[in-house]
Design a protein around this motif. Structure first.
Motif, PDB file in Angstrom:
ATOM      1  N   GLY A 185       0.673  -1.260  -0.064  1.00  0.00           N
ATOM      2  CA  GLY A 185      -0.076   0.110  -0.096  1.00  0.00           C
ATOM      3  C   GLY A 185       0.866   1.442  -0.076  1.00  0.00           C
ATOM      4  N   GLU A 186       0.192   2.330   0.109  1.00  0.00           N
ATOM      5  CA  GLU A 186       0.942   3.500   0.376  1.00  0.00           C
ATOM      6  C   GLU A 186       1.181   4.173   1.739  1.00  0.00           C
ATOM      7  N   PRO A 187       2.151   4.870   2.074  1.00  0.00           N
ATOM      8  CA  PRO A 187       3.322   5.203   1.068  1.00  0.00           C
ATOM      9  C   PRO A 187       4.024   4.015   0.565  1.00  0.00           C
ATOM     10  N   ALA A 188       4.706   4.024  -0.582  1.00  0.00           N
ATOM     11  CA  ALA A 188       5.417   2.645  -1.088  1.00  0.00           C
ATOM     12  C   ALA A 188       6.938   3.028  -0.610  1.00  0.00           C
ATOM     13  N   GLU A 189       7.179   2.198   0.268  1.00  0.00           N
ATOM     14  CA  GLU A 189       8.322   2.154   1.087  1.00  0.00           C
ATOM     15  C   GLU A 189       8.822   1.017   1.829  1.00  0.00           C
ATOM     16  N   ILE A 190       9.711   0.918   2.314  1.00  0.00           N
ATOM     17  CA  ILE A 190      10.365  -0.250   3.353  1.00  0.00           C
ATOM     18  C   ILE A 190       9.439  -0.023   4.734  1.00  0.00           C
ATOM     19  N   VAL A 191       9.112  -0.972   4.886  1.00  0.00           N
ATOM     20  CA  VAL A 191       7.984  -0.773   6.081  1.00  0.00           C
ATOM     21  C   VAL A 191       8.553  -1.919   7.158  1.00  0.00           C
ATOM     22  N   ARG A 192       9.100  -1.447   8.172  1.00  0.00           N
ATOM     23  CA  ARG A 192       9.836  -2.232   9.235  1.00  0.00           C
ATOM     24  C   ARG A 192       8.999  -2.667  10.387  1.00  0.00           C
ATOM     25  N   ALA A 193       7.902  -2.362  10.403  1.00  0.00           N
ATOM     26  CA  ALA A 193       6.942  -2.878  11.515  1.00  0.00           C
ATOM     27  C   ALA A 193       5.654  -3.054  11.067  1.00  0.00           C
ATOM     28  N   PRO A 194       4.584  -3.860  11.382  1.00  0.00           N
ATOM     29  CA  PRO A 194       3.423  -3.883  10.853  1.00  0.00           C
ATOM     30  C   PRO A 194       2.471  -2.665  10.657  1.00  0.00           C
ATOM     31  N   ARG A 195       2.064  -2.622   9.364  1.00  0.00           N
ATOM     32  CA  ARG A 195       1.301  -1.382   8.977  1.00  0.00           C
ATOM     33  C   ARG A 195      -0.031  -1.780   8.456  1.00  0.00           C
ATOM     34  N   LYS A 196      -1.113  -1.244   8.707  1.00  0.00           N
ATOM     35  CA  LYS A 196      -2.367  -1.460   8.015  1.00  0.00           C
ATOM     36  C   LYS A 196      -2.220  -0.955   6.507  1.00  0.00           C
ATOM     37  N   ILE A 197      -2.768  -1.846   5.751  1.00  0.00           N
ATOM     38  CA  ILE A 197      -2.985  -1.521   4.507  1.00  0.00           C
ATOM     39  C   ILE A 197      -4.367  -0.762   4.261  1.00  0.00           C
ATOM     40  N   ASN A 198      -4.230   0.423   3.775  1.00  0.00           N
ATOM     41  CA  ASN A 198      -5.452   1.297   3.626  1.00  0.00           C
ATOM     42  C   ASN A 198      -6.069   0.846   2.314  1.00  0.00           C
ATOM     43  N   GLY A 199      -7.497   0.654   2.512  1.00  0.00           N
ATOM     44  CA  GLY A 199      -8.230   0.283   1.234  1.00  0.00           C
ATOM     45  C   GLY A 199      -8.423  -1.009   1.134  1.00  0.00           C
ATOM     46  N   ALA A 200      -7.927  -1.842   1.934  1.00  0.00           N
ATOM     47  CA  ALA A 200      -8.025  -3.277   1.542  1.00  0.00           C
ATOM     48  C   ALA A 200      -8.930  -3.665   3.108  1.00  0.00           C
ATOM     49  N   LYS A 201     -10.287  -3.884   2.403  1.00  0.00           N
ATOM     50  CA  LYS A 201     -11.246  -4.393   3.370  1.00  0.00           C
ATOM     51  C   LYS A 201     -11.904  -5.681   3.180  1.00  0.00           C
ATOM     52  N   TYR A 202     -12.382  -6.208   4.009  1.00  0.00           N
ATOM     53  CA  TYR A 202     -13.289  -7.576   3.893  1.00  0.00           C
ATOM     54  C   TYR A 202     -12.617  -8.582   3.254  1.00  0.00           C
ATOM     55  N   ILE A 203     -11.264  -8.749   3.308  1.00  0.00           N
ATOM     56  CA  ILE A 203     -10.380  -9.445   2.750  1.00  0.00           C
ATOM     57  C   ILE A 203     -10.337 -10.882   3.507  1.00  0.00           C
ATOM     58  N   ARG A 204     -10.426 -12.177   2.572  1.00  0.00           N
ATOM     59  CA  ARG A 204     -10.430 -13.325   3.161  1.00  0.00           C
ATOM     60  C   ARG A 204      -9.019 -13.994   3.047  1.00  0.00           C
ATOM     61  N   ARG A 205      -8.441 -13.858   1.808  1.00  0.00           N
ATOM     62  CA  ARG A 205      -7.081 -14.673   1.500  1.00  0.00           C
ATOM     63  C   ARG A 205      -6.083 -13.697   1.007  1.00  0.00           C
ATOM     64  N   ALA A 206      -4.783 -13.900   1.145  1.00  0.00           N
ATOM     65  CA  ALA A 206      -3.734 -13.212   0.315  1.00  0.00           C
ATOM     66  C   ALA A 206      -2.708 -14.249  -0.271  1.00  0.00           C
ATOM     67  N   THR A 207      -1.944 -13.772  -1.079  1.00  0.00           N
ATOM     68  CA  THR A 207      -0.721 -14.387  -1.696  1.00  0.00           C
ATOM     69  C   THR A 207       0.065 -13.399  -2.299  1.00  0.00           C
ATOM     70  N   CYS A 208       1.300 -13.623  -2.405  1.00  0.00           N
ATOM     71  CA  CYS A 208       2.569 -12.716  -2.548  1.00  0.00           C
ATOM     72  C   CYS A 208       3.291 -13.046  -3.682  1.00  0.00           C
ATOM     73  N   GLY A 209       3.648 -12.414  -4.723  1.00  0.00           N
ATOM     74  CA  GLY A 209       4.485 -12.605  -5.703  1.00  0.00           C
ATOM     75  C   GLY A 209       5.804 -11.883  -5.347  1.00  0.00           C
ATOM     76  N   ALA A 210       6.877 -11.783  -6.185  1.00  0.00           N
ATOM     77  CA  ALA A 210       8.020 -11.315  -5.824  1.00  0.00           C
ATOM     78  C   ALA A 210       8.032  -9.735  -5.406  1.00  0.00           C
ATOM     79  N   ALA A 211       6.978  -9.174  -6.165  1.00  0.00           N
ATOM     80  CA  ALA A 211       6.839  -7.382  -5.731  1.00  0.00           C
ATOM     81  C   ALA A 211       5.396  -6.819  -5.827  1.00  0.00           C
ATOM     82  N   PHE A 212       4.576  -7.894  -5.695  1.00  0.00           N
ATOM     83  CA  PHE A 212       3.137  -7.591  -5.406  1.00  0.00           C
ATOM     84  C   PHE A 212       2.464  -8.437  -4.526  1.00  0.00           C
ATOM     85  N   THR A 213       1.161  -7.727  -4.275  1.00  0.00           N
ATOM     86  CA  THR A 213       0.175  -8.562  -3.246  1.00  0.00           C
ATOM     87  C   THR A 213      -1.016  -8.856  -3.865  1.00  0.00           C
TER      88      THR A 213
END
Length: 303
Positions: A185-213
């Motif tokens: 999410g934004e801002p696009a930066e290195i995040v060193r502690a858990p940060r809420k992803i704004n705009g992601a609501k009512y999510i059930r599952r996640a998977t991650c690629g090399a540089a995407f979620t």
């Protein structure tokens, strides 16, 4: 019986050798025959280490441990002559007060675990925030700041090469690690502690690629989101809706969804056939698993 095949230069297959194999070989799980750990419920593969979680909440690992990513193990338990790797699956030693593990995930050189009481811990290498412990980059077991708010639990975890996200029971998503492509999410930066992803609501599952979620919501509504890099069109080529999904997975640069009808919906990089037939195809598939550049599926007939 658990089997493995593929690259094995660091013993990550847990088959007792460092040899690459193209035919499935039985894995070696070192445990007390009179007190087995139970049934495997989760396998997570990092760059050259592997986690193996059992339904008892006991966690084993094999492979490269140069940065502590395979966990702390008594030297007497190691099956390899190398101090930095283990060619068999052996149990990871945690402090006695640590609750049992319910979920686990791996980045390239780190491991993340979630306990039954929803505490999140990490170990390994975290130069880009992969450990999620703030400025502390120690390879030892470290606890992350509390993520779930009161009365919420962590229901899903996924990791890419350098980032991790967790899905909460209320549908919120938190992430940490390398987010410079916007995968956290934004801002696009290195995040060193858990940060809420704004705009992601009512999510059930996640998977991650090399540089995407990739995040999916209720399968009836079919809402889904791709965050981060658009390399190989993983964002612009995504379907408008993803209705009826029962499983999702990702390669480094591609996404696959399994629907309740047994269809595979794929988009992204497929120049080497890593996603199988392009577009939407009927395969009567029941399960799927994706690696960096390959995919394995199980059909309803058990093939």
């Amino acid at each position: 019986m658990l089997y493995a095949l593929g690259s094995n230069s660091n013993g990550q297959l847990g088959i007792g050798t460092y040899e690459d194999v193209s035919e499935a070989k039985p894995c070696i799980v070192e445990c007390d025959e009179n007190d087995p750990p139970g049934m495997p419920i989760k396998i997570s593969a990092g760059g050259s280490h592997t986690l193996l979680l059992f339904d008892s909440g006991i966690l084993f690992s094999a492979g490269n441990n140069q940065h502590g990513q395979a966990g702390v193990k008594p030297r007497a338990n190691l099956s390899s002559s190398s101090p930095d790797s283990d060619t068999n699956f052996t149990e990871i030693t945690f402090p006695t007060e640590l609750p049992k593990v319910k979920l686990c995930s791996t980045t390239w050189e780190a491991s993340i675990i979630i306990t039954l009481d929803d505490e999140v811990y990490s170990f390994g290498s975290g130069p880009n925030g992969e450990l999620g412990t703030g400025l502390n980059n120690s390879s030892n077991l470290g606890r992350l700041p509390r993520i779930p708010p009161p009365d919420e639990t962590i229901v899903n975890i996924a990791s890419g090469i350098k980032h991790t996200v967790v899905v909460l029971s209320n549908g919120d998503v938190y992430g940490w690690g390398d987010g410079r492509k916007g995968q956290l999410g934004e801002p696009a930066e290195i995040v060193r502690a858990p940060r809420k992803i704004n705009g992601a609501k009512y999510i059930r599952r996640a998977t991650c690629g090399a540089a995407f979620t990739y995040l999916v919501g209720d399968p009836v509504e079919g809402r889904h989101i791709v965050l981060g890099s658009n390399k190989w069109g993983v964002r612009v080529h995504s379907p408008t809706y993803m209705r009826g999904w029962i499983g999702i997975g990702s390669n480094w640069n591609g996404i696959m969804a399994l629907t309740s009808s047994g269809e595979l919906v794929t988009w992204g990089r497929n120049d080497r056939g890593q996603l199988g037939p392009s577009g939407t195809a009927r395969h009567d598939v029941s399960q799927l698993a994706l690696g960096s550049e390959h995919t394995v599926v199980l059909t309803r007939e058990g093939k």
